[in-house]
Write an enzyme that holds these catalytic residues in place. Structure first.
Site, PDB file in Angstrom:
ATOM      1  N   TYR A  57      20.369  69.003  -9.919  1.00  0.00           N
ATOM      2  CA  TYR A  57      21.551  67.885  -9.490  1.00  0.00           C
ATOM      3  C   TYR A  57      21.495  67.437  -8.467  1.00  0.00           C
ATOM      4  CZ  TYR A  57      24.445  67.540 -13.662  1.00  0.00           C
ATOM      5  OH  TYR A  57      25.108  67.689 -14.653  1.00  0.00           O
ATOM      6  N   GLU A  59      23.513  64.449  -7.343  1.00  0.00           N
ATOM      7  CA  GLU A  59      24.491  63.498  -7.189  1.00  0.00           C
ATOM      8  C   GLU A  59      24.671  62.758  -5.644  1.00  0.00           C
ATOM      9  OE1 GLU A  59      27.332  65.764  -9.321  1.00  0.00           O
ATOM     10  OE2 GLU A  59      27.566  64.279 -10.802  1.00  0.00           O
ATOM     11  N   ASP A 203      16.947  39.430 -14.582  1.00  0.00           N
ATOM     12  CA  ASP A 203      16.680  40.827 -15.310  1.00  0.00           C
ATOM     13  C   ASP A 203      15.094  40.617 -15.692  1.00  0.00           C
ATOM     14  OD1 ASP A 203      15.841  42.807 -17.277  1.00  0.00           O
ATOM     15  OD2 ASP A 203      17.892  42.620 -18.071  1.00  0.00           O
ATOM     16  N   THR A 229      13.514  47.211 -15.990  1.00  0.00           N
ATOM     17  CA  THR A 229      13.288  48.700 -16.709  1.00  0.00           C
ATOM     18  C   THR A 229      11.910  48.947 -16.027  1.00  0.00           C
ATOM     19  OG1 THR A 229      12.034  47.646 -18.553  1.00  0.00           O
ATOM     20  CG2 THR A 229      14.165  48.524 -19.075  1.00  0.00           C
ATOM     21  N   LYS A 232       7.876  49.158 -19.355  1.00  0.00           N
ATOM     22  CA  LYS A 232       7.298  47.888 -20.236  1.00  0.00           C
ATOM     23  C   LYS A 232       6.028  47.624 -19.674  1.00  0.00           C
ATOM     24  CE  LYS A 232      11.700  46.604 -22.337  1.00  0.00           C
ATOM     25  NZ  LYS A 232      12.804  46.849 -21.364  1.00  0.00           N
ATOM     26  N   ARG A 238      10.388  55.947 -18.980  1.00  0.00           N
ATOM     27  CA  ARG A 238      11.550  55.218 -19.313  1.00  0.00           C
ATOM     28  C   ARG A 238      12.696  55.087 -18.309  1.00  0.00           C
ATOM     29  NH1 ARG A 238      12.420  53.299 -24.175  1.00  0.00           N
ATOM     30  NH2 ARG A 238      10.423  53.385 -24.444  1.00  0.00           N
TER      31      ARG A 238
HETATM   32  N1  DSN Z   1      14.680  47.193 -26.354  1.00  0.00           N
HETATM   33  C1  DSN Z   1      13.966  46.233 -25.391  1.00  0.00           C
HETATM   34  C2  DSN Z   1      12.979  45.375 -26.182  1.00  0.00           C
HETATM   35  O1  DSN Z   1      12.383  45.570 -27.152  1.00  0.00           O
HETATM   36  O2  DSN Z   1      12.789  44.278 -25.660  1.00  0.00           O
HETATM   37  C3  DSN Z   1      15.071  45.594 -24.521  1.00  0.00           C
HETATM   38  O3  DSN Z   1      15.871  46.476 -23.924  1.00  0.00           O
END
Ligand code: DSN
Length: 418
Positions: A57, A59, A203, A229, A232, A238
Site C-alpha cells: 500500500y 497511498e 486524450d 492509457t 495501447k 494496462r
Molecule cells: N476500449 C478502448 C478501445 O478499444 O479503444 C478504449 O478505452
C-alpha cells in the site's frame, strides 16, 4: 527468477488458473491481433507487473505517504514520473491512474462542477465513453454537447467545433478519440478552448506511442491536460496517466488521490516505468514507424479488394472499415465473429452516421500495433487483407474459414510473441 519459474509455482498450486493462463497464451499465439487498442508487452514489463510490488500500500505520493515501508515505492514512482516527463516533455505527470477512464474522471472532477458543460466527440463518431456517454459518470454528472465528423469527409470539422464552442461555452473541451483514423489538430483545439475560456483536455490513449516518438503532433505544449492509457501503442502495462501544466499539478494529484482512487497499483507503476524506458530507446521509434507503414499497407490492401475506409484512409495505427459497399449483408457483429473463427481478432465498431445499432454496427475497427510488435511487415499486411476479404465475402462459409484459419496458424508459427 524467470516468468517460467513463476508459472511452475502456479502450475502446481492452482491448475485451474494455470490452465486458463496457458489457454490464453496459446490463443494469443495462434491468432492475429488486430484490435487497435491491444498490444503484446515485453517480458520485462510483465515481470514488473508480476512482481512483489503488488504487496504494498502506498497511498499518497513520493515523500508523502500514509503508510510506512514505502522507500522502494517512492523510488519506483519517481522513476516512472521522470521517464514519462522525458518521453513526453510535460511539466507534471501523475502515473497513478488505474486506467484511462480514471485519468479522465479525475480531470473532470478537478476542472468541473456538476452540471457544467463538456464539448467532446460523439461516441458514435469515434469518441470515448469517458468523454460523456450518458450512462458513464461523465454523462451522469455533466452537460454533454457532442461534436460530430463532417458527413462528407468523415473528418473533424474544426469550424463546426468552434461554432459549437461559441454557442455552448463549454467549461471543458475534450479532444482525442478511440476510433478516429486521421490526425488530430491539437493546437486548433487549444485555440478554440482559449477563445471560449474553456480548459482543454487531450486524450491521447490510442496514439500515445506515435506522440512520444514525434510521429503524431503532441498536445503537451498547448493542452491544459493530456491523459493517456499506457497499454495501447505505448506498449506498456494496462494503466493510465495524466500530464498537465505546472499550474494544474496540485489539483490533478488531489483528484486522483484522495479524490477518486485509494492505493496506487505499484506493480503497474513499475511496469509503466519499464515501458517508458523502452519507449525512450531509438528502436521504439522504428517500431512506431513500422506500425504506420503496416496500417498504410493494410488499408491499401483492403481498398484494392473493393473496400471503403472511413474518412478515406488512415494517418495513424487504426482504420475503420465500412462494410456496406463490399459486403452489404455483413454486419460488424458477424464480421467480428467469422474473422474470430478464422483466428483473426477484430472488433465491430460504429461508423459515422451508422444505421445499425451499437451491438450490430456497419463497421469494423482494425489496428496494427500488436501485429507490428510480432514482427509482421507490409507484405504480411497485404496477405492479412486478403484473408479478411475472403472470410467476409464468403460470409463465414465453414470451408473458407477453415482454410484461412490454417493459413493464419502457419503465419503465427513464424512470429513468436514477446
Ligand atoms: N476500449 C478502448 C478501445 O478499444 O479503444 C478504449 O478505452
Amino acid at each position: 527468477m524467470s516468468a517460467e519459474t513463476d508459472y511452475a509455482a502456479i502450475a502446481k498450486s492452482d491448475p485451474d488458473v494455470y490452465g486458463i493462463i496457458c489457454a490464453e497464451e496459446e490463443r494469443q499465439h495462434d491468432t492475429l491481433e488486430l484490435i487497435a487498442s491491444e498490444n503484446h508487452v515485453s517480458r520485462p514489463v510483465r515481470q514488473a507487473v508480476g512482481s512483489v510490488l503488488t504487496n504494498k500500500y502506498a497511498e499518497g505520493y513520493p515523500g508523502r505517504r500514509y503508510y510506512g515501508g514505502c522507500v522502494n515505492m517512492d523510488a519506483i514512482e519517481e522513476l516512472a514520473r521522470q521517464r514519462a516527463k522525458k518521453l513526453f516533455g510535460c511539466d507534471h505527470v501523475n502515473v497513478q491512474p488505474h486506467a484511462g477512464a480514471q485519468a479522465n474522471a479525475a480531470v473532470l472532477l478537478g476542472v468541473l462542477q456538476p452540471g457544467d458543460t463538456i464539448l467532446s466527440l460523439d461516441l458514435a463518431h469515434g469518441g470515448h465513453l469517458s468523454h460523456g456517454l450518458k450512462v458513464n459518470m461523465s454523462g451522469l454528472l455533466y452537460n454533454i454537447v457532442g461534436y460530430q465528423v463532417d458527413p462528407k469527409t468523415e473528418q473533424i470539422d474544426y469550424a463546426e467545433v468552434r461554432r459549437l464552442a461559441l454557442e455552448h461555452k463549454p467549461k471543458l473541451l475534450i479532444s482525442g478519440a478511440s476510433a478516429y483514423p486521421r490526425t488530430l489538430d491539437f493546437s486548433k483545439f487549444s485555440e478554440i478552448a482559449e477563445e471560449v475560456g474553456a480548459t482543454h483536455m487531450a486524450d491521447i490513449a490510442h496514439i500515445a506511442g506515435l506522440v512520444a516518438t514525434g510521429l503524431h503532433c503532441s498536445p503537451v505544449p498547448t493542452a491544459d491536460f493530456v491523459t493517456t492509457t499506457t497499454h495501447k501503442t505505448l506498449r506498456g502495462p494496462r494503466g493510465g496517466m495524466i500530464m498537465c501544466k505546472a499550474d494544474w499539478a496540485k489539483k490533478c494529484d488531489s483528484r486522483i488521490f484522495p479524490g477518486s482512487q485509494g492505493g496506487p497499483l505499484m506493480h503497474c507503476i513499475a511496469g509503466k516505468a519499464v515501458a517508458f524506458a523502452e519507449a525512450l530507446k531509438p528502436e521504439f521509434k522504428t517500431y512506431q514507424e513500422q506500425i504506420l507503414k503496416n496500417a498504410q499497407a493494410l488499408g491499401e490492401g483492403l481498398e484494392s479488394l473493393g473496400n471503403r475506409l472511413v474518412a478515406g484512409g488512415t494517418d495513424t495505427h487504426l482504420m475503420l472499415l465500412d462494410l456496406r459497399p463490399a459486403y452489404p449483408d455483413v454486419s460488424g457483429k458477424n464480421a467480428e465473429l467469422w474473422l474470430e473463427q478464422a483466428n483473426i481478432i477484430t472488433n465491430k465498431n460504429m461508423i459515422p452516421f451508422d444505421e445499425r445499432k451499437p451491438m450490430e454496427t456497419s463497421g469494423l475497427r482494425l489496428g496494427t500495433p500488436a501485429l507490428t510488435t510480432r514482427g509482421l511487415k507490409e507484405d504480411h499486411m497485404k496477405t492479412v487483407a486478403g484473408w479478411i476479404d475472403q472470410v467476409l465475402r464468403a460470409q463465414g462459409d465453414e470451408a473458407v474459414v477453415a482454410q484461412v484459419r490454417g493459413d493464419v496458424k502457419t503465419m503465427c508459427d513464424q512470429f513468436q510473441l514477446p
